[in-house]
Design an enzyme around this catalytic site. Structure first.
Site, PDB file in Angstrom:
ATOM      1  N   GLY A   1      15.220 -19.831  27.486  1.00 31.51           N
ATOM      2  CA  GLY A   1      13.968 -20.526  27.750  1.00 31.51           C
ATOM      3  C   GLY A   1      13.455 -20.483  29.167  1.00 31.51           C
ATOM      4  O   GLY A   1      12.411 -21.071  29.461  1.00 31.51           O
ATOM      5  N   MET A   2      14.126 -19.785  30.054  1.00 26.40           N
ATOM      6  CA  MET A   2      13.657 -19.743  31.442  1.00 26.40           C
ATOM      7  C   MET A   2      12.301 -19.056  31.545  1.00 26.40           C
ATOM      8  O   MET A   2      11.399 -19.535  32.235  1.00 26.40           O
ATOM      9  CB  MET A   2      14.700 -19.065  32.330  1.00 26.40           C
ATOM     10  N   LYS A   3      12.145 -17.925  30.856  1.00 32.89           N
ATOM     11  CA  LYS A   3      10.862 -17.231  30.875  1.00 32.89           C
ATOM     12  C   LYS A   3       9.789 -18.068  30.169  1.00 32.89           C
ATOM     13  O   LYS A   3       8.628 -18.076  30.580  1.00 32.89           O
ATOM     14  CB  LYS A   3      10.983 -15.858  30.223  1.00 32.89           C
TER      15      LYS A   3
ATOM     16  N   ALA B   1      14.997 -17.935  23.671  1.00 28.74           N
ATOM     17  CA  ALA B   1      16.189 -18.580  24.239  1.00 28.74           C
ATOM     18  C   ALA B   1      16.801 -17.705  25.336  1.00 28.74           C
ATOM     19  O   ALA B   1      16.757 -16.477  25.247  1.00 28.74           O
ATOM     20  CB  ALA B   1      17.216 -18.832  23.140  1.00 28.74           C
TER      21      ALA B   1
ATOM     22  N   CYS C   1      11.448 -13.766  21.684  1.00 30.88           N
ATOM     23  CA  CYS C   1      12.904 -13.966  21.773  1.00 30.88           C
ATOM     24  C   CYS C   1      13.150 -14.930  22.919  1.00 30.88           C
ATOM     25  O   CYS C   1      13.567 -14.528  24.009  1.00 30.88           O
ATOM     26  CB  CYS C   1      13.620 -12.645  21.998  1.00 30.88           C
TER      27      CYS C   1
ATOM     28  N   CYS D   1      17.367  -6.716  30.015  1.00 24.73           N
ATOM     29  CA  CYS D   1      18.291  -6.795  31.154  1.00 24.73           C
ATOM     30  C   CYS D   1      19.302  -5.667  31.021  1.00 24.73           C
ATOM     31  O   CYS D   1      20.508  -5.864  31.154  1.00 24.73           O
ATOM     32  CB  CYS D   1      18.962  -8.165  31.232  1.00 24.73           C
TER      33      CYS D   1
END
Length: 452
Positions: free
Chosen positions: A244-246, A242, A240, A365
């Site tokens: 995209g930071m991870k 988007a 999953c 989160c």
């Protein structure tokens, strides 16, 4: 053209229309406020951010006021999200509205009634004050294009004062970052490529943010990829992905050597994900516009690591809704049940359909047990090929696992192996992380007896 005395040719100020759209996306999609505000590229960034945040903080009260006033019932064509923005501006923001646009005049025609409803709500003492969560600004260095040392020197050249982090005790580190002065910054205790700046520091117009050299990523959001810890030249599946930071963090951990499948079903979010990967230089990432539940080992062979951060209530996000847990408008039993069903389904899919995977990190989160330890328990009862590792052992120093749920007794052994980030304690967004590792053929699932 006029109708009921309103001038249809007069448009609602763009600031209000943008704010309404952002609130809708945050409430319906769990999107990031600051990212959406920045993407809107309105010249008055602070005003939109303040109005959107205020609208979300007062979400429960707005729902009540809209019901009691019957505005949306009487004005059937009124955009409900714009109504929330305009009421917020009138009751909590500037406390005045001006203009001839029909939506503004409609709200003003209800002004006396709206203020009366709010006054009665305050008198009844049912008014809910949002929690004040003060956390620093976290900046992850994109090590694909810049070293941490170069970043520190660059900020120093701009006039920032670097405070060396010599702490080894977590509580001491937390006290240090609580008291950072407005021109100071330091390195993080757990995430090696993360810098910590004072709360409210704005980097959205910084050249290094624009070119992808720095990434504004909350510390808690960095922990899942840190614990997945894929090696260079490995194959990773980000189920999953988007925004995209991870994903970009995984690419950096692998030095762009290997392959990261970054999956996103929604077309708009997929396009944004692809663009971000290009901006940050994550060349080892292959973006995939698919429903992740349709993925199999045949199409995506040799997957060794899986990162799973599925859609959730976002109840841990301090910049969305900051009510006490029991009164949070997101805590809708039907919505949580639906999300938990999806979370359990996708975690089962990860555990059962990729025979070469050796480590899976599941994160949300959310601070709700239904999306976290309850999911882990249900999955572990029916998946004997994996064990639940002690996630905190993957960090170089201890973590205050401070979450105390009413289910602690039943889920105590699971909670001891997982990480909860709690905003008031860890100065991050609320987050949950669990680490699964495949057992060897001769090994048993030792979740119940593994040493702490």
């Amino acid at each position: 053209m006029q109708e009921n005395g309103f001038k249809h040719s007069v448009k609602v100020p763009r600031l209000y229309k943008i704010a309404a759209k952002i609130v809708q996306q945050v409430r319906e999609e769990g999107a990031s406020i600051k990212h959406l505000v920045y993407q809107a590229k309105h010249p008055n960034y602070p005003a939109i951010l303040a109005l959107v945040t205020q609208t979300l903080q007062n979400g429960k009260h707005l729902d009540y006021i809209l019901r009691k006033s019957k505005i949306l019932m009487n004005e059937a064509r009124f955009d409900p999200w714009l109504a929330r923005i305009l009421i917020t501006e009138l009751l909590w923001g500037k406390k005045r509205l001006a203009g001839d646009a029909k939506p503004i005049q409609t709200i003003l025609s209800y002004e006396t009634k709206l203020k009366s409803i709010l006054d009665k709500l305050i008198e009844s003492k049912e008014i809910i004050k949002p929690k004040k969560v003060t956390k620093p600004r976290y900046v992850r260095i994109n090590t694909l294009v810049m070293t941490v040392a170069d970043a520190i020197n660059g900020f120093r050249d701009e006039g920032w004062i670097f405070v060396r982090n010599n702490h080894t005790v977590y509580e001491d580190f937390l006290q240090m970052i609580r008291t950072l002065e407005e021109n100071q910054f330091t390195t993080d205790l757990h995430v090696p490529d993360l810098l910590v700046f004072p709360q409210g520091t704005n980097f959205y117009t910084h050249p290094c943010y624009q070119d992808g050299s720095i990434i504004l990523q909350d510390k808690a959001s960095c922990i899942p990829a840190l614990l997945l810890n894929p090696t260079p030249n490995s194959v990773v599946l980000d189920m999953c992905a988007a925004p995209g930071m991870k994903t970009s963090q995984l690419a950096a951990a692998m030095n762009n050597e290997g392959l990261v499948y970054a999956v996103e079903k929604d077309q708009r979010r997929f396009q944004s994900l692809t663009q971000i990967m290009e901006t940050v230089g994550a060349t080892c990432v292959k973006t995939v516009n698919r429903d992740v539940l349709t993925l199999s080992d045949k199409e995506f062979p040799d997957v060794e690591y899986i990162l799973l951060d599925p859609s959730c209530t976002g109840s841990g996000m301090t910049d969305r809704l900051m009510y006490d847990d029991n009164t949070d408008e997101q805590r809708n039993a039907e919505r949580i049940e639906k999300l938990a069903g999806f979370q359990k389904k996708i975690l089962y899919h990860a555990l059962k359909n990729f025979p070469k995977v050796k480590r899976i990190v599941y994160s949300t989160c959310s601070i709700y047990p239904e999306e976290n330890e309850m999911i882990v328990k249900k999955v572990m009862e029916n998946c004997k090929n994996f064990k639940l590792k002690n996630a905190r052992k993957g960090l170089k120093t201890k973590w205050i696992n401070s979450m105390n749920n009413e289910n602690d007794g039943e889920y105590k052994k699971i909670l001891k192996r997982c990480i909860y980030a709690k905003p008031e304690v860890d100065l991050t967004n609320g987050f949950f992380v669990a680490v699964f590792e495949r057992i060897t053929p001769k090994e048993e699932n030792k979740m119940e007896v593994e040493s702490e």
